[in-house]
Design an enzyme around this catalytic site. Structure first.
Site, PDB file in Angstrom:
ATOM      1  N   GLY A 173      -0.449   4.867  -0.932  1.00  0.00           N
ATOM      2  CA  GLY A 173      -1.552   5.459  -0.177  1.00  0.00           C
ATOM      3  C   GLY A 173      -1.105   6.654   0.642  1.00  0.00           C
ATOM      4  O   GLY A 173       0.064   7.061   0.605  1.00  0.00           O
ATOM      5  N   TYR A 189     -15.145  -2.679   8.165  1.00  0.00           N
ATOM      6  CA  TYR A 189     -13.757  -2.249   8.373  1.00  0.00           C
ATOM      7  C   TYR A 189     -13.299  -2.592   9.797  1.00  0.00           C
ATOM      8  O   TYR A 189     -12.229  -3.163  10.012  1.00  0.00           O
ATOM      9  CB  TYR A 189     -13.678  -0.745   8.127  1.00  0.00           C
ATOM     10  CG  TYR A 189     -12.326  -0.108   8.315  1.00  0.00           C
ATOM     11  CD1 TYR A 189     -11.224  -0.486   7.551  1.00  0.00           C
ATOM     12  CD2 TYR A 189     -12.144   0.906   9.260  1.00  0.00           C
ATOM     13  CE1 TYR A 189      -9.999   0.123   7.717  1.00  0.00           C
ATOM     14  CE2 TYR A 189     -10.923   1.531   9.426  1.00  0.00           C
ATOM     15  CZ  TYR A 189      -9.848   1.135   8.654  1.00  0.00           C
ATOM     16  OH  TYR A 189      -8.632   1.739   8.812  1.00  0.00           O
ATOM     17  N   GLY A 231       0.838  -1.211   0.000  1.00  0.00           N
ATOM     18  CA  GLY A 231       0.000   0.000   0.000  1.00  0.00           C
ATOM     19  C   GLY A 231       0.864   1.250   0.000  1.00  0.00           C
ATOM     20  O   GLY A 231       0.516   2.277   0.592  1.00  0.00           O
TER      21      GLY A 231
HETATM   22  C1  AKB Z   1     -10.969   5.826   8.317  1.00  0.00           C
HETATM   23  O1  AKB Z   1     -11.568   6.893   8.510  1.00  0.00           O
HETATM   24  O2  AKB Z   1     -11.493   4.820   7.834  1.00  0.00           O
HETATM   25  C2  AKB Z   1      -9.525   5.739   8.731  1.00  0.00           C
HETATM   26  C3  AKB Z   1      -9.384   5.177  10.102  1.00  0.00           C
HETATM   27  C4  AKB Z   1      -9.742   5.986  11.272  1.00  0.00           C
HETATM   28  O3  AKB Z   1      -8.982   4.057  10.250  1.00  0.00           O
HETATM   29  N1  AKB Z   1      -8.912   7.028   8.640  1.00  0.00           N
END
Ligand code: AKB
Length: 314
Positions: free
Chosen positions: A11, A143, A8
């Protein structure tokens, strides 16, 4: 000198971390990899670059076998907002991609690996203020789920196979070189770009949404310092809470208005990103990182705002 591989690497964090690591260890010692090709006009990479899709297990093994890195910084991941739009792909990249890296690292005897976690590893049932290092982790975003799973995988690979896996739970990262992509905290970078163009900004979070944030320089130092920390002093090893500042969109707008009084920030909360932000801590307690490896932030809100505006105005 031993080699370091970064995934990555094009990024927001990867591009600057690659530069930092190359300054520390030498240009040819750091192999930058990304699924995308670097745009050489905007992204001059002075050291080795390889195209790598971490979801391609064979390619991961081949590349690690070829370069024999002693350390890996595994940054390739889908961030929170895009992950919510495409949860299956987020699982594939963030979980299977990470598993490929862990496995290749184990087989090819990589000594140490950095895998970042995030404030997203917490959820609505976590204490929201001064969120402790060790607490309830039941995130309700894809996530966040992938971040908790990779935290646990890191611990598993260390205990089971001795692969020294380290990491930090990153807050929103603010920088002016490479833009972030697909995160919930991205507003904090976007707002600066609008402000210096003298354009009003419409924020997708409510004005009172408090989140942990950090300036890029602190982030880079944290990534390198945890990898260099004395192993015998680490009780947690991976997934340390780290933070530098907490602010709301309204507080950031006010801090910018001190320099650009005409700046206007409007609010049109986006339900999906607002729900993500509401499920994250208002502020994390990072005392474990401070005690175990001497973490200390250097940039607070006023200093970060001044640097960001100066840099973008140039
Ligand atoms: C996001 O906003 O997804 C990232 C994080 C806080 O992991 N910047």
């Amino acid at each position: 000198m031993s080699k370091i591989l970064v995934t990555g690497a094009l990024g927001q964090i990867g591009s600057e971390l690659t530069r930092t690591l190359r300054k520390l260890h030498g240009e040819d010692q750091v192999i930058a990899t990304d699924v995308r090709q670097p745009d050489l006009s905007t992204h001059p990479h002075n050291g080795p670059f390889e195209t790598l899709d971490v979801m391609d297990e064979q390619q991961v093994h081949q590349l690690i076998e070829k370069h024999q890195p002693k350390q890996i910084y595994h940054l390739a991941a889908l961030l929170s907002a895009v992950a919510e739009r495409n949860p299956q792909r987020a699982w594939d990249l963030n979980i299977n991609g990470s598993l490929h890296i862990f496995e290749a690292a184990r087989i090819h005897q990589v000594e140490r690996i950095f895998v970042p976690s995030s404030i997203a590893a917490f959820g609505p049932s976590t204490p929201l203020d001064h969120t402790p290092q060790d607490t309830i982790q039941r995130p309700n975003t894809m996530y966040g789920i992938t971040k908790v799973a990779t935290e646990l995988l890191g611990e598993y690979y260390y205990k089971r196979f001795g692969l020294d896996c380290r990491g930090v739970r990153l807050p929103g990262v603010i920088s002016y070189t490479t833009p972030p992509g697909g995160g919930t905290t991205d507003y904090a970078v976007e707002m600066f770009h609008y402000a210096v163009r003298n354009e009003p900004y419409t924020c997708y979070l409510r004005p009172e949404t408090s989140l942990d944030m950090m300036y890029m320089e602190d982030t880079l130092r944290a990534c390198v310092e945890i990898m260099e920390a004395d192993s015998s002093k680490l009780k947690h090893r991976n997934a340390f809470n780290i933070t530098a500042m907490q602010f709301t969109p309204a507080q950031l707008a006010a801090a910018i208005q001190k320099h650009i009084p005409s700046f206007v920030c409007n609010y049109e909360p986006d339900p999906m990103r607002q729900a993500i932000a509401d499920s994250w801590p208002n502020s994390m307690d990072d005392s474990a990182a401070r005690q175990e490896w001497g973490w200390k932030h250097e940039y607070d809100l006023p200093r970060m705002v001044e640097i960001m505006l100066n840099a973008l105005q140039k």
